[in-house]
Write a protein that holds these residues in place. Structure first.
Motif, PDB file in Angstrom:
ATOM      1  N   THR A  65       0.848  -1.193   0.000  1.00  0.00           N
ATOM      2  CA  THR A  65       0.000   0.000   0.000  1.00  0.00           C
ATOM      3  C   THR A  65       0.881   1.240   0.000  1.00  0.00           C
ATOM      4  N   GLN A  86      -2.433   5.933  -9.241  1.00  0.00           N
ATOM      5  CA  GLN A  86      -3.294   4.773  -9.032  1.00  0.00           C
ATOM      6  C   GLN A  86      -3.058   3.709 -10.105  1.00  0.00           C
ATOM      7  N   GLU A  87      -2.993   4.144 -11.346  1.00  0.00           N
ATOM      8  CA  GLU A  87      -2.804   3.201 -12.456  1.00  0.00           C
ATOM      9  C   GLU A  87      -1.458   2.482 -12.348  1.00  0.00           C
ATOM     10  N   THR A  90      -1.369   0.035  -9.336  1.00  0.00           N
ATOM     11  CA  THR A  90      -2.159  -1.163  -9.605  1.00  0.00           C
ATOM     12  C   THR A  90      -1.400  -2.135 -10.495  1.00  0.00           C
ATOM     13  N   GLN A  91      -0.719  -1.596 -11.503  1.00  0.00           N
ATOM     14  CA  GLN A  91       0.056  -2.445 -12.413  1.00  0.00           C
ATOM     15  C   GLN A  91       1.145  -3.217 -11.684  1.00  0.00           C
ATOM     16  N   GLY A  95      -1.886  -0.982  -3.805  1.00  0.00           N
ATOM     17  CA  GLY A  95      -3.059  -0.137  -3.674  1.00  0.00           C
ATOM     18  C   GLY A  95      -2.617   1.203  -3.107  1.00  0.00           C
TER      19      GLY A  95
END
Length: 243
Positions: A65, A86-87, A90-91, A95
């Motif tokens: 995180t 965020q993108e 996530t990849q 989070g």
């Protein structure tokens, strides 16, 4: 009434397996056969099982995180940056937990302390104007995780930063409008650092030798900026062009 949380023990009891076997199956451990892993995952989904991320982070010493602190969110630039963070996170299997300081140093500190208490693996911070002006972030030298400033940074703290070269950007913008024939160019600013971008400093000089007139600052709010722009637009005499 809140539904009882499904535990590893519940899945193990239904499938007549040990908790260790269930845990390994959910983590795709090679010690567990493919058939058993698939059965455990199917049963976990049917029972509504959600992994205990806190317990997992304690055993792995990683929370996967990232904490993100921004001064405002109702802003096109910040919204774009947060979306990109965020993108990318996530990849890479991470989070994010987003916090907004509302340009308040005290709220910013609270957010950072809470994120650190959550044992985030990293902090991405765009410093509030109050913090930037005071040049002091309480306890940041003791942040026990990787940290990076973006957009705004405080020098001398030893952290990485990703910021825009305001001076170079403003210099190029002014040169462009001069080439377009404008000579009376207004700049409405909020932060003190912005003034050096257009008025010249150790690294820059006003483009084309044009004089710079300091007529005061507009303030930091959107209303202050709008009032400053209206004042600037009303200043030129008839026939003059203003960028």
């Amino acid at each position: 009434m809140a539904k009882k949380r499904v535990r590893l023990a519940d899945i193990a009891e239904r499938l007549n397996l040990s908790k260790v076997s269930v845990s390994k199956a959910l983590r795709d451990h090679p010690d567990i056969s493919k058939e058993t892993r698939e059965l455990v995952k199917k049963t976990a989904a049917e029972m509504g099982y959600l992994p205990n991320l806190l317990a997992r982070s304690l055993s792995s010493r990683r929370s996967y995180t990232l904490g993100v602190v921004v001064p405002k969110i109702a802003h096109a630039f910040m919204a774009t940056v947060v979306d990109a963070i965020q993108e990318t996170a996530t990849q890479r299997g991470y989070g994010i937990v987003l916090a907004v300081s509302q340009e308040r140093a005290d709220l910013e500190r609270q957010h950072i302390e809470r994120l650190l208490a959550m044992r985030v693996d990293g902090l991405l911070v765009s410093v509030s104007q109050q913090e930037l002006i005071s040049k002091c972030t309480s306890g940041c030298g003791r942040w026990a995780c990787r940290s990076c400033f973006f957009d705004r940074a405080i020098e001398g703290l030893g952290f990485s930063s990703v910021i825009v070269d305001d001076r170079e950007g403003a210099y190029r913008a002014i040169e462009y409008v001069i080439r377009k024939g404008y000579r009376k160019i207004a700049h409405v600013r909020a932060l003190r650092r912005c003034l050096s971008a257009v008025s010249g400093g150790p690294a820059t000089k006003p483009p084309s030798g044009m004089p710079v007139s300091r007529s005061g600052r507009s303030g930091s709010s959107k209303a202050d900026s709008m009032n400053g722009m209206v004042t600037m637009l009303q200043a030129p005499a008839a026939g003059q062009r203003i960028a």
